[in-house]
Write a protein that holds these residues in place. Structure first.
Motif, PDB file in Angstrom:
ATOM      1  N   CYS A 124     -18.472 -32.615 -17.820  1.00  8.24           N
ATOM      2  CA  CYS A 124     -17.910 -32.618 -19.164  1.00  8.24           C
ATOM      3  C   CYS A 124     -18.958 -33.118 -20.145  1.00  8.24           C
ATOM      4  CB  CYS A 124     -16.677 -33.523 -19.232  1.00  8.24           C
ATOM      5  SG  CYS A 124     -15.357 -33.003 -18.134  1.00  8.24           S
ATOM      6  N   ARG A 125     -18.968 -32.538 -21.313  1.00 15.07           N
ATOM      7  CA  ARG A 125     -19.893 -32.948 -22.368  1.00 15.07           C
ATOM      8  C   ARG A 125     -19.081 -33.337 -23.585  1.00 15.07           C
ATOM      9  NH1 ARG A 125     -24.353 -28.234 -21.638  1.00 15.07           N
ATOM     10  NH2 ARG A 125     -25.083 -28.925 -19.608  1.00 15.07           N
ATOM     11  N   GLU A 126     -19.371 -34.530 -24.087  1.00 12.29           N
ATOM     12  CA  GLU A 126     -18.678 -35.006 -25.279  1.00 12.29           C
ATOM     13  C   GLU A 126     -19.472 -34.620 -26.509  1.00 12.29           C
ATOM     14  OE1 GLU A 126     -17.481 -39.041 -25.138  1.00 12.29           O
ATOM     15  OE2 GLU A 126     -16.721 -38.886 -23.112  1.00 12.29           O
ATOM     16  N   LEU A 127     -18.837 -34.725 -27.662  1.00 12.36           N
ATOM     17  CA  LEU A 127     -19.478 -34.407 -28.931  1.00 12.36           C
ATOM     18  C   LEU A 127     -20.605 -35.400 -29.171  1.00 12.36           C
ATOM     19  CD1 LEU A 127     -19.377 -32.727 -31.547  1.00 12.36           C
ATOM     20  CD2 LEU A 127     -17.847 -34.441 -32.476  1.00 12.36           C
ATOM     21  N   PRO A 128     -21.846 -34.933 -29.367  1.00 13.78           N
ATOM     22  CA  PRO A 128     -22.944 -35.865 -29.621  1.00 13.78           C
ATOM     23  C   PRO A 128     -22.734 -36.615 -30.926  1.00 13.78           C
ATOM     24  CG  PRO A 128     -23.752 -33.612 -29.345  1.00 13.78           C
ATOM     25  CD  PRO A 128     -22.263 -33.564 -29.335  1.00 13.78           C
ATOM     26  N   GLU A 154     -16.304 -31.161 -27.745  1.00 19.09           N
ATOM     27  CA  GLU A 154     -16.291 -31.493 -26.335  1.00 19.09           C
ATOM     28  C   GLU A 154     -16.126 -30.227 -25.514  1.00 19.09           C
ATOM     29  OE1 GLU A 154     -14.164 -32.874 -28.521  1.00 19.09           O
ATOM     30  OE2 GLU A 154     -14.452 -35.032 -28.492  1.00 19.09           O
ATOM     31  N   SER A 155     -16.795 -30.196 -24.355  1.00 19.09           N
ATOM     32  CA  SER A 155     -16.731 -28.992 -23.525  1.00 19.09           C
ATOM     33  C   SER A 155     -16.725 -29.352 -22.047  1.00 19.09           C
ATOM     34  CB  SER A 155     -17.920 -28.074 -23.833  1.00 19.09           C
ATOM     35  OG  SER A 155     -19.136 -28.742 -23.567  1.00 19.09           O
ATOM     36  N   VAL A 156     -16.318 -28.382 -21.229  1.00 17.42           N
ATOM     37  CA  VAL A 156     -16.252 -28.530 -19.778  1.00 17.42           C
ATOM     38  C   VAL A 156     -16.991 -27.357 -19.159  1.00 17.42           C
ATOM     39  CG1 VAL A 156     -14.733 -28.699 -17.770  1.00 17.42           C
ATOM     40  CG2 VAL A 156     -13.973 -29.604 -19.955  1.00 17.42           C
ATOM     41  N   ILE A 157     -17.833 -27.636 -18.186  1.00 20.46           N
ATOM     42  CA  ILE A 157     -18.536 -26.570 -17.482  1.00 20.46           C
ATOM     43  C   ILE A 157     -17.730 -26.239 -16.227  1.00 20.46           C
ATOM     44  CG2 ILE A 157     -20.646 -25.896 -16.287  1.00 20.46           C
ATOM     45  CD1 ILE A 157     -22.128 -27.835 -18.158  1.00 20.46           C
ATOM     46  N   ILE A 158     -17.232 -25.013 -16.182  1.00 22.46           N
ATOM     47  CA  ILE A 158     -16.444 -24.531 -15.041  1.00 22.46           C
ATOM     48  C   ILE A 158     -17.150 -23.295 -14.512  1.00 22.46           C
ATOM     49  CG2 ILE A 158     -14.216 -23.641 -14.272  1.00 22.46           C
ATOM     50  CD1 ILE A 158     -12.925 -25.291 -16.505  1.00 22.46           C
ATOM     51  N   GLY A 159     -17.619 -23.387 -13.289  1.00 20.44           N
ATOM     52  CA  GLY A 159     -18.442 -22.317 -12.744  1.00 20.44           C
ATOM     53  C   GLY A 159     -19.768 -22.310 -13.477  1.00 20.44           C
ATOM     54  N   ARG A 160     -20.103 -21.187 -14.069  1.00 24.34           N
ATOM     55  CA  ARG A 160     -21.342 -21.085 -14.850  1.00 24.34           C
ATOM     56  C   ARG A 160     -21.070 -21.028 -16.346  1.00 24.34           C
ATOM     57  NH1 ARG A 160     -24.712 -16.589 -11.402  1.00 24.34           N
ATOM     58  NH2 ARG A 160     -24.867 -17.819  -9.505  1.00 24.34           N
ATOM     59  N   ARG A 161     -19.822 -21.197 -16.725  1.00 22.60           N
ATOM     60  CA  ARG A 161     -19.449 -21.062 -18.131  1.00 22.60           C
ATOM     61  C   ARG A 161     -19.080 -22.403 -18.746  1.00 22.60           C
ATOM     62  NH1 ARG A 161     -15.728 -15.643 -18.355  1.00 22.60           N
ATOM     63  NH2 ARG A 161     -17.353 -14.188 -17.750  1.00 22.60           N
ATOM     64  N   THR A 162     -19.319 -22.503 -20.044  1.00 23.83           N
ATOM     65  CA  THR A 162     -18.957 -23.704 -20.795  1.00 23.83           C
ATOM     66  C   THR A 162     -17.766 -23.374 -21.686  1.00 23.83           C
ATOM     67  OG1 THR A 162     -21.253 -24.436 -20.794  1.00 23.83           O
ATOM     68  CG2 THR A 162     -19.788 -25.447 -22.413  1.00 23.83           C
ATOM     69  N   ALA A 200     -24.712 -35.220 -33.988  1.00 21.77           N
ATOM     70  CA  ALA A 200     -24.160 -34.012 -34.604  1.00 21.77           C
ATOM     71  C   ALA A 200     -22.964 -34.342 -35.492  1.00 21.77           C
ATOM     72  CB  ALA A 200     -23.744 -33.014 -33.536  1.00 21.77           C
ATOM     73  N   ALA A 201     -22.217 -35.363 -35.124  1.00 22.15           N
ATOM     74  CA  ALA A 201     -21.045 -35.734 -35.907  1.00 22.15           C
ATOM     75  C   ALA A 201     -21.430 -36.412 -37.215  1.00 22.15           C
ATOM     76  CB  ALA A 201     -20.148 -36.658 -35.094  1.00 22.15           C
ATOM     77  N   LEU A 202     -22.633 -36.999 -37.269  1.00 25.21           N
ATOM     78  CA  LEU A 202     -23.030 -37.767 -38.442  1.00 25.21           C
ATOM     79  C   LEU A 202     -24.058 -37.051 -39.321  1.00 25.21           C
ATOM     80  CD1 LEU A 202     -23.338 -41.269 -36.748  1.00 25.21           C
ATOM     81  CD2 LEU A 202     -21.419 -40.359 -38.053  1.00 25.21           C
ATOM     82  N   THR A 203     -24.343 -35.798 -39.065  1.00 25.59           N
ATOM     83  CA  THR A 203     -25.340 -35.095 -39.855  1.00 25.59           C
ATOM     84  C   THR A 203     -24.853 -34.893 -41.282  1.00 25.59           C
ATOM     85  OG1 THR A 203     -24.508 -32.972 -39.096  1.00 25.59           O
ATOM     86  CG2 THR A 203     -26.386 -33.884 -37.911  1.00 25.59           C
ATOM     87  N   ARG A 204     -25.791 -34.972 -42.204  1.00 30.28           N
ATOM     88  CA  ARG A 204     -25.465 -34.826 -43.608  1.00 30.28           C
ATOM     89  C   ARG A 204     -25.427 -33.353 -43.988  1.00 30.28           C
ATOM     90  NH1 ARG A 204     -29.592 -36.920 -47.791  1.00 30.28           N
ATOM     91  NH2 ARG A 204     -29.137 -35.243 -49.206  1.00 30.28           N
ATOM     92  N   VAL A 205     -24.468 -32.969 -44.768  1.00 26.50           N
ATOM     93  CA  VAL A 205     -24.328 -31.583 -45.205  1.00 26.50           C
ATOM     94  C   VAL A 205     -25.261 -31.359 -46.390  1.00 26.50           C
ATOM     95  CG1 VAL A 205     -22.745 -29.868 -46.124  1.00 26.50           C
ATOM     96  CG2 VAL A 205     -21.947 -31.532 -44.450  1.00 26.50           C
ATOM     97  N   ARG A 206     -26.058 -30.303 -46.299  1.00 33.83           N
ATOM     98  CA  ARG A 206     -26.998 -29.981 -47.373  1.00 33.83           C
ATOM     99  C   ARG A 206     -26.346 -29.068 -48.397  1.00 33.83           C
ATOM    100  NH1 ARG A 206     -32.503 -28.269 -44.205  1.00 33.83           N
ATOM    101  NH2 ARG A 206     -32.939 -30.308 -43.280  1.00 33.83           N
ATOM    102  N   THR A 207     -26.806 -29.178 -49.618  1.00 33.16           N
ATOM    103  CA  THR A 207     -26.382 -28.258 -50.667  1.00 33.16           C
ATOM    104  C   THR A 207     -27.117 -26.938 -50.448  1.00 33.16           C
ATOM    105  OG1 THR A 207     -28.139 -28.889 -52.192  1.00 33.16           O
ATOM    106  CG2 THR A 207     -26.082 -30.189 -52.283  1.00 33.16           C
ATOM    107  N   PRO A 208     -26.650 -25.850 -51.047  1.00 32.23           N
ATOM    108  CA  PRO A 208     -27.369 -24.578 -50.906  1.00 32.23           C
ATOM    109  C   PRO A 208     -28.825 -24.670 -51.376  1.00 32.23           C
ATOM    110  CG  PRO A 208     -25.177 -24.174 -51.758  1.00 32.23           C
ATOM    111  CD  PRO A 208     -25.372 -25.669 -51.735  1.00 32.23           C
TER     112      PRO A 208
END
Length: 103
Positions: free
Chosen positions: A74-78, A32-40, A81-89
């Motif tokens: 404010c931007r919440e965690l998509p 989660e993030s907040v945009i304040i001014g021009r920065r996140t 992105a939270a449900l993506t599967r982790v790949r093996t090498p």
């Protein structure tokens, strides 16, 4: 605006938050993030600077709620992105080479 973060009342204003975050370098925002001014900024970093409390003492939701009420974007965690599967090498290397990866 009066809000409660980590069981403590705070009188926050939009201009006060802008002033507090002036000169603060944003950390890498992975959730989660907040945009304040021009920065996140990550929500927890904003909460720590504004309240002067340890990040473990409050939740991201408390700070998101307060920043939204003050008019910050404010931007919440998509969810994707939270449900993506982790790949093996091996799967990662196959994907980088363009070959189909074995499931």
């Amino acid at each position: 605006m009066r809000c409660v973060i980590a069981r403590f009342p705070f009188d926050l204003t939009r201009s006060g938050v802008l002033e507090s975050m002036k000169g603060v370098k944003p950390e890498q925002a992975s959730g989660e993030s907040v945009i304040i001014g021009r920065r996140t900024y990550p929500v927890k970093q904003v909460g720590q600077v504004v309240t002067r409390q340890d990040r473990r003492d409050f939740s991201a939701g408390e700070v998101l709620r307060a920043m939204t009420q003050l008019g910050f974007t404010c931007r919440e965690l998509p969810q994707a992105a939270a449900l993506t599967r982790v790949r093996t090498p091996m799967q990662q290397a196959s994907a980088m080479l363009g070959a189909p990866a074995a499931a």
